[in-house]
Motif scaffolding. Structure first.
Motif, PDB file in Angstrom:
ATOM      1  N   VAL A   6       0.665  -0.805  -0.166  1.00  0.00           N
ATOM      2  CA  VAL A   6      -0.567   0.296  -0.432  1.00  0.00           C
ATOM      3  C   VAL A   6       0.879   1.239   0.230  1.00  0.00           C
ATOM      4  O   VAL A   6       0.869   2.428  -0.894  1.00  0.00           O
ATOM      5  N   ASN A 259      -5.359   3.145  -6.017  1.00  0.00           N
ATOM      6  CA  ASN A 259      -5.367   2.034  -6.309  1.00  0.00           C
ATOM      7  C   ASN A 259      -4.729   1.997  -4.787  1.00  0.00           C
ATOM      8  O   ASN A 259      -6.150   1.754  -3.869  1.00  0.00           O
ATOM      9  N   ARG A 263      -7.540   1.259  -1.163  1.00  0.00           N
ATOM     10  CA  ARG A 263      -7.004   0.217  -0.059  1.00  0.00           C
ATOM     11  C   ARG A 263      -6.202   0.931   1.405  1.00  0.00           C
ATOM     12  O   ARG A 263      -6.850   0.214   1.734  1.00  0.00           O
TER      13      ARG A 263
END
Length: 342
Positions: A6, A259, A263
């Motif tokens: 992440v 993305n 997340r």
């Protein structure tokens, strides 16, 4: 949750995205509409598979769009606000607005959010939030004036810079209105529909570019005129205008950034998200000022940027404290009510 990937997506994707954006705009400052259009097309295509499902039409299985969980009319309103914000932000590059001011200005969105929240939603804010917003406002003003100082020698440049700041201000206003509208949408229909929002806001924005097709055509022509370089392997390839290489990298890194942020948002508190994003913006600012432009900046720029970062964290922390206080008061009221009923 494994935070390694992440953080790699956020710091690698988002910081690289800021770098490719600045490089693209340095090469072709007037390509804001073209870049926004390509970003929207790519995001809609990537999000499309998640919104598809199998259905039967006269007994024949076909691939079709899922039924939206949120009414389309609400997405249409958000589309106008979102596309307007994106186009204004990217167009501002054509008016000698440096990337450092872009980064600081976008961090000042809470100022508009607070004013609109007070005026439209009737919200009240605690002392820490008010002081934090004042700090952010002072920081944005300082950074903006610091970046404008070198161009005061020429009235033309000063006028163009002022126009760029005006566009960024309109983008902040549009973003603030969009934020309130989005909050009301999620409060009514739930926060789990972020992927649907990602798809429809980008898909429905594409027809808006038809309102000014001449601008996109001209920007495509300008992009085709940039110096060409060879892209290929073992003699198989083609000469491609250099602008498209950086544009492709910008789109890919933007997808990675989105993305990573989504997340993180789904896994940790809003304070943790704000902390990570503030650090990310600080890294992007250093990359822009020190690495790309080979400039150490000045005291006013860095002081203003620091004020924005600290104010952002203070505002977020103050909001969480207020929410925690309200939650505790609600528990006490409920307990008291249950005791009376018994």
């Amino acid at each position: 949750m494994d935070f390694g990937p992440v953080f790699a997506l956020i710091f690698g994707g988002c910081c690289s995205n800021a770098w490719t954006l600045e490089r693209s705009m340095q090469q072709l400052p007037t390509s804001g509409t073209l870049m926004t259009f390509v970003q929207f097309v790519a995001t809609a295509l990537v999000a499309l598979p998640g919104e598809l499902t199998w259905r039967r039409w006269h007994g024949v299985p076909i691939v079709w769009l899922k039924t939206p969980q949120i009414p389309i009319r609400r997405w249409l309103v958000q589309v106008v606000l979102y596309s307007t914000t994106s186009i204004l932000n990217n167009t501002a590059f054509a008016f000698t607005i440096p990337m450092s001011v872009h980064i600081v200005f976008r961090s000042g969105g809470m100022v508009v959010n607070m004013v609109l929240g007070w005026a439209i939603a009737g919200r009240r804010y605690n002392f820490m939030q008010i002081i934090s917003v004042a700090l952010v406002s002072a920081g944005v003003l300082a950074a903006t004036l610091a970046a404008a100082a070198p161009s005061k020698a020429e009235d033309t440049n000063t006028g163009r810079y002022a126009m760029g700041v005006f566009l960024l201000s309109l983008a902040l206003l549009s973003s603030g209105v969009m934020g309130i509208f989005q909050e009301r949408t999620y409060a009514r229909y739930g926060h789990q529909h972020w992927h649907e929002a990602l798809f429809y806001t980008h898909l429905f924005s594409l027809p808006l570019f038809l309102l000014n097709p001449g601008a996109i055509r001209q920007q495509f022509k300008d992009a085709n005129m940039t110096p060409k370089h060879w892209i290929g392997y073992h003699g198989v390839g083609a000469f491609v205008p250099s602008y498209y290489t950086m544009l492709t990298l910008n789109v890919l890194t933007q997808l990675l950034c989105i993305n990573g942020v989504n997340r993180l948002t789904a896994s940790v508190s809003s304070l943790s998200v704000s902390l990570v994003l503030v650090v990310r913006k600080a890294v992007s600012l250093v990359i822009s000022v020190v690495i790309l432009n080979g400039d150490g900046g000045n005291f006013t720029l860095w002081a203003g940027s620091t004020a924005v970062m600290v104010g952002t964290l203070g505002y977020t922390y103050g909001g969480l404290r207020e929410a925690s206080k309200e939650g505790k008061e609600r528990v006490v009221r409920d307990a008291s009510k249950e005791g009376k009923e018994e």
